[in-house]
Design an enzyme around this catalytic site. Structure first.
Site, mmCIF file in Angstrom:
data_model
loop_
_atom_site.group_PDB
_atom_site.id
_atom_site.type_symbol
_atom_site.label_atom_id
_atom_site.label_comp_id
_atom_site.label_asym_id
_atom_site.label_seq_id
_atom_site.Cartn_x
_atom_site.Cartn_y
_atom_site.Cartn_z
ATOM 1 N N GLY A 1 -6.887 1.330 8.676
ATOM 2 C CA GLY A 1 -6.367 1.719 9.811
ATOM 3 C C GLY A 1 -6.361 3.303 9.859
ATOM 4 O O GLY A 1 -6.199 4.025 8.858
ATOM 5 N N GLN B 1 -3.425 11.644 12.388
ATOM 6 C CA GLN B 1 -3.976 11.876 10.904
ATOM 7 C C GLN B 1 -5.112 12.988 10.975
ATOM 8 O O GLN B 1 -5.666 13.376 10.101
ATOM 9 C CB GLN B 1 -4.279 10.676 10.501
ATOM 10 C CG GLN B 1 -3.064 9.717 10.050
ATOM 11 C CD GLN B 1 -3.592 8.545 9.313
ATOM 12 O OE1 GLN B 1 -3.582 7.570 9.810
ATOM 13 N NE2 GLN B 1 -3.210 8.501 7.767
ATOM 14 N N CYS C 1 -1.376 5.078 1.997
ATOM 15 C CA CYS C 1 -1.532 6.033 3.281
ATOM 16 C C CYS C 1 -2.526 7.003 2.834
ATOM 17 O O CYS C 1 -2.367 7.646 2.012
ATOM 18 C CB CYS C 1 -0.372 6.538 3.860
ATOM 19 S SG CYS C 1 -0.799 7.521 5.297
ATOM 20 N N LEU C 2 -3.725 6.980 3.822
ATOM 21 C CA LEU C 2 -4.787 8.111 3.564
ATOM 22 C C LEU C 2 -4.097 9.418 3.516
ATOM 23 O O LEU C 2 -4.711 10.442 2.923
ATOM 24 C CB LEU C 2 -5.884 7.888 4.808
ATOM 25 C CG LEU C 2 -6.667 6.432 4.475
ATOM 26 C CD1 LEU C 2 -7.614 6.749 5.886
ATOM 27 C CD2 LEU C 2 -7.451 6.410 3.182
ATOM 28 N N HIS D 1 2.220 0.168 10.277
ATOM 29 C CA HIS D 1 2.127 1.269 9.657
ATOM 30 C C HIS D 1 1.505 2.385 10.498
ATOM 31 O O HIS D 1 1.939 3.635 10.391
ATOM 32 C CB HIS D 1 1.165 1.122 8.626
ATOM 33 C CG HIS D 1 0.623 2.264 7.625
ATOM 34 N ND1 HIS D 1 1.135 2.277 6.177
ATOM 35 C CD2 HIS D 1 -0.067 3.279 7.966
ATOM 36 C CE1 HIS D 1 0.547 3.501 5.855
ATOM 37 N NE2 HIS D 1 -0.102 4.224 6.811
ATOM 38 N N GLU D 2 0.568 1.799 11.319
ATOM 39 C CA GLU D 2 -0.045 3.002 12.297
ATOM 40 C C GLU D 2 0.660 3.155 13.337
ATOM 41 O O GLU D 2 0.623 4.697 13.898
ATOM 42 C CB GLU D 2 -1.438 2.311 13.011
ATOM 43 C CG GLU D 2 -2.350 2.037 11.733
ATOM 44 C CD GLU D 2 -2.587 3.035 10.694
ATOM 45 O OE1 GLU D 2 -2.707 4.319 11.203
ATOM 46 O OE2 GLU D 2 -3.007 2.887 9.591
ATOM 47 N N HIS E 1 3.015 5.982 12.233
ATOM 48 C CA HIS E 1 2.272 7.403 12.480
ATOM 49 C C HIS E 1 2.634 7.948 13.590
ATOM 50 O O HIS E 1 2.982 9.048 13.785
ATOM 51 C CB HIS E 1 1.008 7.180 12.113
ATOM 52 C CG HIS E 1 0.518 7.171 10.773
ATOM 53 N ND1 HIS E 1 0.557 8.196 9.773
ATOM 54 C CD2 HIS E 1 -0.226 6.484 9.685
ATOM 55 C CE1 HIS E 1 0.286 7.848 8.578
ATOM 56 N NE2 HIS E 1 -0.349 6.794 8.812
HETATM 57 NI NI NI Z 1 -1.133 5.734 6.775
#
Ligand code: NI
Length: 178
Positions: free
Chosen positions: A46, A51, A93-94, A135-136, A139
């Site tokens: 995701g 991001q 998380c990226l 999670h998204e 963000h």
């Molecule tokens: Ni993330």
């Protein structure tokens, strides 16, 4: 389409609340394409627009590697309209490299938003689909998994990051003085 750089903590854009999309135009479609390429390029499941440095309420998700009954989708202005249950889910998380920890999530959620074609869409689910959606959407509200950890765990991660930065600096100083 392009694979773009993913912003990392503590980049300030990750801490901002992203703005609602008011019009779905070519720019938004291009953004969704770039986000999709960037997510797959990083082996993520995701990604939120902030991001890649665009603070607009757009997410892309593909949890099929974990749960094959779900496929890729993009959602604009997603909003949680119902949720139930609570569970600890281990996630990463990226934008927060080398941080994997248990985060409190709702077990089941229903999310309403707009598709890239401009149609209203609703997604209801549990398991990885529900966790990834939460999670998204976090963000989009400037919330990272770090914010959902205990104070102690957050400090441990921050200190580890500081130490790494210090050692990178020391290494480059050494290179300057042969
Ligand atoms: Ni993330």
């Amino acid at each position: 389409m392009a694979v773009l750089e993913i912003l990392k903590y503590p980049h300030p854009t990750l801490k901002k609340r992203s703005k609602e999309v008011e019009r779905i135009d070519g720019g938004i479609k291009r953004l969704i394409h770039d986000m999709t390429e960037t997510m797959y390029g990083a082996n993520g499941i995701g990604l939120a627009a902030c991001q890649i440095g665009v603070p607009q309420r757009v997410i892309v998700l593909d949890v099929s590697a974990i749960d094959p009954q779900h496929s890729f989708f993009a959602m604009i202005n997603p909003e949680i309209i119902s949720q139930e249950g609570e569970i600890d889910h281990e996630e990463g998380c990226l934008s927060v490299p080398d941080c994997f920890d248990k985060v409190k999530r709702k077990e089941k959620i229903c999310v309403r938003g707009i598709s890239p074609e401009g149609k209203e869409m609703e997604i209801a689910g549990e398991g990885i689909l529900a966790f990834a959606l939460q999670h998204e959407i976090d963000h989009l509200n400037g919330i990272l998994i770090l914010d959902r950890l205990s104070y102690l765990k957050r400090e441990i991660y921050r200190n580890k990051l500081k130490k790494e930065k210090r050692s990178v600096r020391l290494d480059s100083e050494k290179e300057e003085k042969p």
